[in-house]
Write a protein that holds these residues in place. Structure first.
Motif, PDB file in Angstrom:
ATOM      1  N   THR A  90      15.366  39.417  96.715  1.00  0.00           N
ATOM      2  CA  THR A  90      14.205  38.962  95.938  1.00  0.00           C
ATOM      3  C   THR A  90      14.665  38.331  94.627  1.00  0.00           C
ATOM      4  O   THR A  90      14.158  37.274  94.219  1.00  0.00           O
ATOM      5  N   PHE A  91      15.635  38.943  93.977  1.00  0.00           N
ATOM      6  CA  PHE A  91      16.196  38.379  92.748  1.00  0.00           C
ATOM      7  C   PHE A  91      16.782  36.992  93.022  1.00  0.00           C
ATOM      8  O   PHE A  91      16.545  36.043  92.273  1.00  0.00           O
ATOM      9  N   LEU A  92      17.549  36.879  94.101  1.00  0.00           N
ATOM     10  CA  LEU A  92      18.166  35.591  94.443  1.00  0.00           C
ATOM     11  C   LEU A  92      17.101  34.528  94.676  1.00  0.00           C
ATOM     12  O   LEU A  92      17.200  33.413  94.150  1.00  0.00           O
ATOM     13  N   ALA A  93      16.077  34.850  95.445  1.00  0.00           N
ATOM     14  CA  ALA A  93      15.012  33.888  95.730  1.00  0.00           C
ATOM     15  C   ALA A  93      14.271  33.493  94.455  1.00  0.00           C
ATOM     16  O   ALA A  93      13.959  32.315  94.248  1.00  0.00           O
ATOM     17  N   HIS A  94      14.012  34.461  93.598  1.00  0.00           N
ATOM     18  CA  HIS A  94      13.292  34.197  92.348  1.00  0.00           C
ATOM     19  C   HIS A  94      14.041  33.200  91.460  1.00  0.00           C
ATOM     20  O   HIS A  94      13.428  32.430  90.726  1.00  0.00           O
ATOM     21  N   HIS A  95      15.379  33.202  91.559  1.00  0.00           N
ATOM     22  CA  HIS A  95      16.196  32.314  90.722  1.00  0.00           C
ATOM     23  C   HIS A  95      16.766  31.127  91.509  1.00  0.00           C
ATOM     24  O   HIS A  95      17.690  30.458  91.050  1.00  0.00           O
ATOM     25  N   SER A  96      16.213  30.872  92.689  1.00  0.00           N
ATOM     26  CA  SER A  96      16.579  29.713  93.524  1.00  0.00           C
ATOM     27  C   SER A  96      18.054  29.691  93.918  1.00  0.00           C
ATOM     28  O   SER A  96      18.661  28.630  94.030  1.00  0.00           O
TER      29      SER A  96
END
Length: 89
Positions: free
Chosen positions: A21-27
């Motif tokens: 989720t962190f990775l997706a949130h920061h593209s």
């Protein structure tokens, strides 16, 4: 630019979810991923592309380390070239 992320700690529900989720949130796009449970210890290694990420690698690393502390695991982030140089035989 690619980065190598390692996540190590006691196995518990939600580690993969919170990290991805962190990775997706920061593209940050996951290029490759592997994970396993070794004697109750969670181990995950990811290669991520930071090409479209909204953070510099240094800020990305700092926030990932903070996330690791929040969820009770150790997270390390390293530039792919540094990782490859360190592990060259």
């Amino acid at each position: 630019m690619n980065a190598i992320i390692t996540v190590v700690g006691s196995d518990k529900v939600g580690i993969v979810s919170k990290v991805t989720t962190f990775l997706a949130h920061h593209s940050a796009n996951i290029v490759d991923i592997t994970q396993s449970i070794l004697s109750g210890n969670f181990v995950m290694m990811l290669m991520v592309s930071l090409e479209n990420a909204d953070l510099s690698i240094d800020k990305f690393r700092d926030q990932m380390i903070s996330l690791g502390k929040e969820i009770g695991v150790e997270i390390n982030v390293m530039h792919e070239q540094v990782f490859s140089s360190m592990h060259r035989v």
